[in-house]
Every structure is written in structure tokens, then in C-alpha cells.
Design a protein around this motif. Structure first.
Motif, PDB file in Angstrom:
ATOM      1  N   ARG A 217       2.230 -13.016  -0.352  1.00  0.00           N
ATOM      2  CA  ARG A 217       1.022 -12.092   0.187  1.00  0.00           C
ATOM      3  C   ARG A 217       2.352 -11.467   0.611  1.00  0.00           C
ATOM      4  O   ARG A 217       1.985  -9.737   0.680  1.00  0.00           O
ATOM      5  N   HIS A 266      -6.729  -5.527  -5.403  1.00  0.00           N
ATOM      6  CA  HIS A 266      -6.214  -6.625  -5.451  1.00  0.00           C
ATOM      7  C   HIS A 266      -7.131  -7.806  -5.629  1.00  0.00           C
ATOM      8  O   HIS A 266      -8.189  -7.367  -6.796  1.00  0.00           O
ATOM      9  N   SER A 267      -6.713  -9.146  -5.432  1.00  0.00           N
ATOM     10  CA  SER A 267      -7.928 -10.099  -5.284  1.00  0.00           C
ATOM     11  C   SER A 267      -7.780 -10.965  -4.101  1.00  0.00           C
ATOM     12  O   SER A 267      -7.095 -11.046  -2.901  1.00  0.00           O
TER      13      SER A 267
HETATM   14 ZN   LIG Z   1      -4.916  -7.879  -0.770  1.00  0.00          ZN
END
Ligand SMILES: [Zn+2]
Length: 553
Positions: A217, A266-267
């Protein structure tokens, strides 16, 4: 439940981040918790389970905080290696594989090479580890039209690559349909679309340039880029980190070019998230946000299997703060500091789904993305110029009794053009610039169309700046009934004019009444309440004072 010590966490995992589920008492814990870890999602707004990421420092602070938590398998620890595309020719890419890093760079430049009149690649910076931050500018460059700019970005979280492939494919779709598809041709003739498919390449390729296994991330400094922007509620560096290189690449771009709208993909969830994320107050354009959000979601529903995009909200969209508060996010930064309309799209519950599903996410979302980009042309748009020279000027365009938190826009300093998407209605639109007389127009707007206004502003001849001789006093201020002017010498004040803020004289050439050698009085008892400029002349030199008249009329 605190299972931290049951697992071999120290030394910390090589990728520098862990994925955790934290149990909170209620949503009031979120403000505190968001300062410790990077909150990723909640399955429902009312849920007391929070999914989050932590780097080593975050994790030590989490241990001290006393929250119960559980360490989960990291979303990018893939049981099956994701299918990768490592070719260099777009023609053999069928969008059902994740590109290797070198293929990504090659595909981006192939768009420019194959469609030179429609696409230019801009490298606006590099990541911490030196990977390229690339934007494809896509528009018809041959027509001489000033267009609203739309910014589409993805994968600021490196382990959320569904939007990465979706936006890469969007570049190809727009370019290959120009000239054959009327809708796309019209769009690229009237809108300038900038696409950055991969905002955090070091995160996506943390496990190597040819795999998504081990993606992170965070960027290579273990920073969540989407908590690293200036925040008008929580401060300039609310995450405690300096602005990261990857974010500077988008900050520089939006500093140099004015964008009207944007979205970041995003996911990890399936929902459209609209401003604000950082505070509970509604955005001035909440009605517009709900309008474009509903349009986006309804088109998704028409082109996807039932259940998609409804997990968090049956409508498919949610106010960001109502879901969970974040600070330092890109969405709020662009809305507040760049006067854009930027939203957040979560397009897949699974962060890294099997690559064979990528065409499904494309199919569900591409029409909605294109329709969203079209909205940049709608609402109020026009041109602001200097009435004396006809030159374009950068003016502030704000809606009275409507705008707040920087939701106003500016006209472009070079072209004078402005674009203000807004929900249908009747608005008092204020055009202003320092040293110019402001103008207020009542404008009707309708959804799906644009109202165009050409506005020229006149100079105020310096009237909005106060200038006064040091020996002159004018009082009281605010005033009702009578203004008293006192001078230090017995010079005659030959003339007094009162102007409203539009520069219009409301009592021309009034002689002040002399009440003694150096005191004069002006009767303003019949003047409506408001702000005025009092302009006087003494010995052929003028003075100006801003006066607040408060009458009972
Ligand atoms: Zn995200």
C-alpha cells in the motif's frame, strides 16, 4: 484477540507493512486511531471492525494504544501468482493480465507514438526508487479550443491495481475510438483528459518489476501517499511526513495547470466516495455530488452483475466522512487547494483479483467514467477579461450564499476561461479581482448543459484601496445619520462623493456642511445600509475611506 506476539513480527516483515483488523468501541475512536495507523476500510459505516495497514512505527504505537487487533494475511501475499503481461506491443494485450513495469511504460509511450495528434505523455516526476510518474494527456490537439481539464489517477495505494489496468485501458479506448465513435470524438474535441494509471509504482512493484506478489500500500518510504497531502482541517503534514516525491508529481501538475474535475481509483471496496473525507460538514455542491454519484452508480448497475457496487451502500455512493474519516487525503486536497471537483472510486472488493476478472471491472465502470468526464463541460462556464484591454484575467468566480471551503473557482490567468460544474438552479455569481469592480450576475443553470458567460471587469481606479491624509479623521465608522470629517488644517474640502462597491456614485458632488473651520459633516441618514467608499478632494488631492453605513431603513 491481541495476537501480535503469537506471530513472528520482529524483525518486521521485509515489505515494511502489515495488514490488520482492529476492534474499536465506536466511531469516535477513529480520530485517534487514524493518527496511529492507515485505515483502509470499514465494511459498513456503523461497523466496529476497522481494516488498516501499519508500518513498523505505526505498529509499535498500536501496541501501546491498547486497541485489540488481529494480524491478517496481507492482500498482496498472493496464493496464486497474478497473470502478468510482459510484452511490448499493445496489439497483443487483451487487458486480462497485469502489466509488468516495463510494459506499462512502453504502453504509455506507444499511445503517444500511435496517436500523436491526440496523446502526449508527460513525465512529471519519479518515485522514491526512481520509477516514472506518467500522465497521458488525451485530447484533440488540432482544434483551437480551450477545454476543461479532467484528471484521472489510480493506484496511489500500490496493492490496489484494478484501476491501474482500467485507466490504462481507458487511454487505449479513448484513442482508438476517436473519429469512429461520435461520443468519444465529441468528448476529446471538448475536454482535455489527463490519465495517470499508476500513482505509486514502487508500491505496486515492491515485489519486483514483473510481479504483483509482495505489492505494498505504502511507497518505498513506508508512507501512505493518500494520507500525505495538506489538509485544510487537520494541517499541512497531518501524517508527520514530508510531502513524498510521488505526490509532488501530481501537486506540480495541478499547480501549473488548472483542472476542473478528477477521480482517483482504488480497490478494497465497491463504492463511490465523495467529499469531504476530513470533516462532517457537507460540501457546498453536495447536490451536484449526489447527482454525478447517482449517475455513475446507476450506469454501473446497468452494466454489472447484481450485487456489484452495493456492499457498502445500496445506492453505490457514500459521503466520505460518513464512511470513515481520513486526513491528508488527495481528494480533499484537490477539492480545497486546487478548487477541483475530485472524488474517490473503489471499484473492486478484492484488492488484487484474478487477472481474468479485469475485463469485468472495465465493463462495469468505463461508461460511467466517460460520462463523469463529460460533466466538466456542464454548469457555468465562460471568459473573464479586463474591460479596458480585452485581455483575459484571473478572477475569482464565487456563488453567493452557496460557496464555502474554497468551492469557488478562478478563471485561467492565460486564457481567462473558467468552468464551474454545479447542480441546476438559479445562482448569484460574483466575479471579482483586486483593483477591479466586482460584478454579480444572476445565472440559471440546467443539468447536462452549460451556461456560457463572457464577463468584462472594469478597473476601480484604485478606489478599493484606502488612502487618507494623516491629519484627516473620519468618524464614526460604522456610521448612521452623520459622518464627521476633521482635518488638521483649515484647508477647504472641496468635494465629497460616496460610491458603492460597484464604483457607482450614489450622491454626486455633495458639499459637506462646514460646522467649524476644520470640521465637516455629511448627512447619510437616507443612504441604504452597506459598505461604501467615501472619496473627497482637498487641495486638488483626493482621499478615500471605506465606510460602513448602518441605517435603520
Ligand atoms: Zn486505496
Amino acid at each position: 484477540m491481541n495476537s501480535a506476539f503469537a506471530q513472528p513480527l520482529f524483525p518486521f516483515p521485509g515489505k515494511g507493512e502489515i495488514y490488520i483488523k482492529i476492534y474499536i468501541k465506536d466511531n469516535t475512536d477513529l480520530i485517534h486511531l487514524s493518527k496511529i495507523v492507515s485505515i483502509d476500510s470499514k465494511t459498513k459505516p456503523e461497523s466496529t471492525n476497522v481494516y488498516a495497514y501499519a508500518n513498523k512505527t505505526d505498529f509499535i504505537n498500536l501496541l501501546k494504544s491498547g486497541y485489540s487487533f488481529e494480524i491478517l494475511k496481507h492482500p498482496a501475499d498472493l496464493s496464486n501468482e497474478a497473470k502478468m503481461f510482459s510484452g511490448f506491443f499493445k496489439e497483443i494485450y487483451t487487458w486480462d493480465a497485469y502489466p509488468a513495469y516495463s510494459s506499462y511504460v512502453d504502453l504509455m509511450y506507444s499511445f503517444q507514438n500511435n496517436y500523436s495528434h491526440l496523446c502526449k505523455i508527460h513525465k512529471t516526476g519519479v518515485s522514491v526508487q526512481g520509477r516514472d510518474i506518467l500522465f497521458a494527456k488525451i485530447t484533440n490537439t488540432l482544434n483551437d479550443v480551450i477545454k476543461p481539464r479532467v484528471l484521472l489517477c489510480s493506484s496511489i495505494h500500490g496493492d490496489e491495481p484494478v484501476g491501474y489496468v482500467t485507466l490504462l485501458r481507458m487511454c487505449d479506448y479513448l484513442l482508438s475510438h476517436y473519429g469512429t465513435d461520435t461520443d468519444i470524438t465529441n468528448l476529446l474535441n471538448s475536454v482535455e483528459i489527463w490519465i495517470n494509471p499508476l500513482a505509486n509504482p514502487d508500491g505496486t512493484y515492491a515485489g519486483g518489476n514483473n510481479t504483483l506478489n509482495g505489492a505494498t500500500r505504502f511507497n518505498a518510504n513506508y508512507v501512505d501517499l493518500n494520507r500525505n497531502f495538506s489538509d485544510f482541517v487537520h494541517g499541512e503534514h497531518s501524517d508527520g511526513n514530508t510531502t513524498q516525491l510521488e505526490n509532488l508529481a501530481v501537486i506540480r501538475l495541478t499547480d501549473s495547470l488548472q483542472f476542473v474535475m478528477g477521480a482517483t481509483l482504488h480497490s478494497g471496496a465497491e463504492v463511490l466516495n465523495y467529499p469531504w473525507d476530513n470533516q462532517p460538514g457537507l460540501h457546498a455542491d453536495d447536490a451536484w455530488w449526489q447527482y454525478v454519484s447517482k449517475a455513475y452508480a446507476d450506469t454501473v448497475f446497468a452494466h454489472s452483475q447484481s450485487g456489484y457496487f452495493t456492499g457498502l451502500s445500496s445506492t453505490g455512493y457514500i459521503n466520505g466522512y460518513q464512511w470513515y474519516m481520513i486526513s491528508g487525503g488527495k481528494q480533499d486536497y484537490l477539492n480545497y487547494y486546487k478548487h477541483m471537483r475530485e472524488l474517490t472510486l473503489e471499484i473492486s472488493n478484492t484488492k488484487i483479483p484474478d487477472a481474468s476478472l479485469l475485463p469485468y471491472f472495465w465493463e462495469a465502470n468505463y461508461r460511467s467514467l466517460i460520462n463523469y468526464a463529460k460533466e466538466a463541460q456542464n454548469g457555468i462556464q465562460g471568459l473573464v477579461s479586463d474591460s479596458a484591454t480585452n485581455q483575459p484575467i484571473r478572477a475569482k468566480i464565487s456563488i453567493q450564499n452557496h460557496d464555502n471551503n474554497n468551492s469557488f473557482v478562478y478563471s485561467d490567468s492565460i486564457t481567462g476561461r473558467f468552468f464551474r460544474p454545479i447542480y441546476a438552479g438559479t445562482y448569484d455569481v460574483n466575479f471579482s479581482k483586486n483593483t477591479f469592480q466586482e460584478k454579480i450576475l444572476m445565472i440559471n443553470t440546467y443539468n447536462g448543459t452549460a451556461a456560457f458567460y463572457s464577463v468584462s471587469l472594469a478597473h476601480t481606479s484604485g478606489m478599493n484601496e484606502e488612502s487618507l491624509f494623516s491629519d484627516i479623521t473620519i468618524f464614526p465608522n460604522p456610521v448612521s445619520d452623520n459622518i464627521l470629517i476633521k482635518t488638521g488644517s483649515s484647508d477647504i474640502i472641496s468635494e465629497i462623493n460616496l460610491f458603492n462597491l460597484h464604483g457607482i456614485s450614489i450622491n454626486p458632488k455633495t458639499q459637506p456642511e462646514t460646522i467649524s473651520g476644520n470640521q465637516f459633516i455629511i448627512d447619510v441618514s437616507t443612504v441604504p445600509s452597506g459598505l461604501y467608499f467615501l472619496k473627497g478632494t482637498r487641495s486638488n488631492k483626493s482621499f478615500v475611506k471605506k465606510i460602513n453605513i448602518l441605517n435603520k431603513n
